[in-house]
Scaffold this active site. Structure first.
Site, PDB file in Angstrom:
ATOM      1  N   ARG A 127       0.810  -1.225   0.000  1.00  0.00           N
ATOM      2  CA  ARG A 127       0.000   0.000   0.000  1.00  0.00           C
ATOM      3  C   ARG A 127       0.842   1.273   0.000  1.00  0.00           C
ATOM      4  NH1 ARG A 127      -3.132  -3.073   3.847  1.00  0.00           N
ATOM      5  NH2 ARG A 127      -4.974  -3.954   2.820  1.00  0.00           N
ATOM      6  N   LYS A 149       2.739  11.814 -10.127  1.00  0.00           N
ATOM      7  CA  LYS A 149       1.773  11.079 -10.950  1.00  0.00           C
ATOM      8  C   LYS A 149       2.461   9.836 -11.500  1.00  0.00           C
ATOM      9  CE  LYS A 149      -0.908  13.559 -13.794  1.00  0.00           C
ATOM     10  NZ  LYS A 149      -1.318  14.685 -14.691  1.00  0.00           N
ATOM     11  N   GLU A 191       8.567  20.017 -23.617  1.00  0.00           N
ATOM     12  CA  GLU A 191       7.923  20.213 -22.311  1.00  0.00           C
ATOM     13  C   GLU A 191       8.442  21.479 -21.627  1.00  0.00           C
ATOM     14  OE1 GLU A 191       5.443  18.746 -20.780  1.00  0.00           O
ATOM     15  OE2 GLU A 191       5.248  16.714 -21.582  1.00  0.00           O
ATOM     16  N   LYS A 233       6.452  23.793 -12.096  1.00  0.00           N
ATOM     17  CA  LYS A 233       5.649  22.615 -11.783  1.00  0.00           C
ATOM     18  C   LYS A 233       5.461  22.472 -10.274  1.00  0.00           C
ATOM     19  CE  LYS A 233       4.576  17.934 -12.993  1.00  0.00           C
ATOM     20  NZ  LYS A 233       4.754  16.824 -13.942  1.00  0.00           N
ATOM     21  N   GLU A 243      -4.628  17.201  -8.867  1.00  0.00           N
ATOM     22  CA  GLU A 243      -5.152  17.676 -10.144  1.00  0.00           C
ATOM     23  C   GLU A 243      -6.660  17.899 -10.103  1.00  0.00           C
ATOM     24  OE1 GLU A 243      -5.041  16.409 -14.788  1.00  0.00           O
ATOM     25  OE2 GLU A 243      -3.242  15.933 -13.668  1.00  0.00           O
ATOM     26  N   ARG A 247      -3.632  22.270 -11.626  1.00  0.00           N
ATOM     27  CA  ARG A 247      -2.599  21.360 -12.128  1.00  0.00           C
ATOM     28  C   ARG A 247      -2.892  20.883 -13.555  1.00  0.00           C
ATOM     29  NH1 ARG A 247       0.269  16.363  -8.858  1.00  0.00           N
ATOM     30  NH2 ARG A 247       1.533  15.592 -10.577  1.00  0.00           N
ATOM     31  N   ASN A 251      -1.131  20.186 -18.579  1.00  0.00           N
ATOM     32  CA  ASN A 251      -1.450  19.282 -19.679  1.00  0.00           C
ATOM     33  C   ASN A 251      -1.733  20.004 -20.990  1.00  0.00           C
ATOM     34  OD1 ASN A 251      -1.288  16.734 -18.281  1.00  0.00           O
ATOM     35  ND2 ASN A 251      -3.152  17.329 -17.208  1.00  0.00           N
ATOM     36  N   HIS A 254      -1.483  18.008 -24.126  1.00  0.00           N
ATOM     37  CA  HIS A 254      -1.368  16.590 -23.804  1.00  0.00           C
ATOM     38  C   HIS A 254      -2.585  15.775 -24.237  1.00  0.00           C
ATOM     39  CE1 HIS A 254       2.118  17.926 -21.639  1.00  0.00           C
ATOM     40  NE2 HIS A 254       2.363  16.739 -21.144  1.00  0.00           N
ATOM     41  N   HIS A 258      -1.650  12.793 -26.349  1.00  0.00           N
ATOM     42  CA  HIS A 258      -1.910  11.418 -25.915  1.00  0.00           C
ATOM     43  C   HIS A 258      -2.766  10.670 -26.928  1.00  0.00           C
ATOM     44  CE1 HIS A 258      -1.127  12.229 -21.332  1.00  0.00           C
ATOM     45  NE2 HIS A 258      -0.026  12.122 -22.033  1.00  0.00           N
ATOM     46  N   HIS A 276       6.795  11.054 -26.991  1.00  0.00           N
ATOM     47  CA  HIS A 276       5.879  11.842 -26.157  1.00  0.00           C
ATOM     48  C   HIS A 276       6.084  13.343 -26.331  1.00  0.00           C
ATOM     49  CE1 HIS A 276       3.347  13.056 -22.838  1.00  0.00           C
ATOM     50  NE2 HIS A 276       4.357  13.727 -22.319  1.00  0.00           N
TER      51      HIS A 276
END
Length: 370
Positions: A127, A149, A191, A233, A243, A247, A251, A254, A258, A276
């Site tokens: 966990r 993330k 980026e 960031k 997010e 936040r 993106n 993105h 994506h 990417h």
């Protein structure tokens, strides 16, 4: 060990604070590497490109600083195609075989794929155990290693299975960038440009002025670009760790990017598919074009962004052969969407990004059709 004068640090606050260290030869700094380790067990997760270059260096530095450590290693094939539930399972098995206890630490040594996969394994083992990010690409130094993330991909989309799991530390050894292919360096710079595009027009101008130095990999300019990106960031992540709002601005480009990556099939890095950073570059231009089409932003700012990305050798148009309707279908699966409605990061112009709910799909399709 390393020149203290060339070391930069960025503090990430919030509920689980940590420090990003940026500088040369940090992968040889055993004291720094071992400092976040609370127990006896360390698993180094890397890929078959990075491991031969740096894994033995990291292991030796750790054991020299802390001789009682038990250090295991998992090596996965390089590339986005390895960011799967199967390789996540292999990381969990490696932790089990190491006998890793609740105070174990996973070291993610590599680019964004390794960072995401190793971080997700750390989030799930017992966990949640500690993770230290050791990014070796510019892309991972400025983006994926910061903010916690973690995720793996499934055929239906990128990063759909994952968890928020902030690292104990991020240690970015800029010396590792010397072994980076030029294409990967440019992908990371996409980026970096994103941070200027979403919230820092002066940084955007600096990136235009320092283009040649950054493309040559000059140490001072590169460290400055990494630090500034991480500062941006960190500020955003501290205010919005899960997010829920701001936040999402990170993106920009993105959702489009994506969709392109997923539709082309997470191809191996040696083929013609966009990586990417390249996909994000295309996505940022598409987001800017959509913003102009919706009357939010001047078209001239789209042209300025496209010109800067192209000056850095980055693509700005959708690869041939991708179906606009299929790309739109991929975009509908994006995690930012609410109640089945498209929610995109768009802008008012350079440095002024915002999250726009309920975006008209017909306008998106027009932009995807070019």
């Amino acid at each position: 060990m390393n020149d203290a004068s060339s070391l930069r640090t960025v503090d990430v606050g919030g509920a689980t604070p940590y420090v990003i260290a940026i500088g040369p030869d940090l992968l040889r700094d055993g004291a720094r590497l071992a400092a976040p380790v609370r127990g006896r067990h360390v698993l180094i997760v890397s890929d078959d490109t990075v491991s031969p270059l740096y894994a033995s260096r990291v292991r030796a530095a750790l054991v020299q600083a802390r001789p009682q450590l038990q250090v295991g290693e998992l090596v996965i094939p390089a590339g986005e195609a390895s960011k799967t539930l199967d390789h996540f399972g292999a990381a969990i098995t490696a932790l089990a075989e190491l006998g890793a206890t609740r105070d174990a630490c996973v070291f993610a040594l590599g680019g964004g794929v390794v960072g995401d996969l190793a971080g997700f394994a750390a989030a799930c083992w017992m966990r949640g155990v500690d993770c230290v990010q050791l990014p070796t690409t510019l892309l991972s130094m400025v983006d994926s290693s910061v903010g916690g993330k973690t995720a793996v991909d499934i055929p239906q989309g990128k990063n759909l299975v994952g968890a928020f799991h902030p690292p104990r530390a991020v240690i970015a050894d800029t010396t590792a960038l010397h072994s980076l292919p030029a294409r990967e360096l440019r992908a990371g710079l996409a980026e970096v440009i994103k941070y200027g595009a979403i919230r820092d027009p002066l940084f955007f101008q600096w990136l235009a002025a320092e283009r040649e130095a950054l493309l040559r990999g000059e140490a001072g300019a590169t460290a400055q670009a990494i630090a500034r990106s991480c500062e941006h960031k960190a500020e955003i992540v501290e205010r919005d760790p899960l997010e829920k709002g701001e936040r999402a601005l990170l993106n920009l480009g993105h959702t489009f990017g994506h969709a392109i990556e997923t539709e082309q099939g997470y191809g191996a890095p040696h083929n013609d598919n966009l990586n990417h950073g390249e996909a994000v570059a295309v996505g940022m231009v598409l987001a800017a074009r959509l913003s102009a089409r919706l009357g939010m932003a001047p078209a001239a700012d789209t042209d300025t962004l496209r010109a800067l990305l192209e000056a850095y050798g980055l693509p700005t148009t959708i690869p041939a052969g991708l179906d606009p309707q299929a790309l739109l279908a991929r975009m509908r699966l994006d995690k930012k969407n609410v109640a089945g409605r498209l929610r995109l990061v768009l802008w008012r112009g350079i440095g002024q990004a915002e999250v726009v709910p309920d975006v008209d799909e017909a306008a998106v399709l027009d932009v995807l059709r070019g």
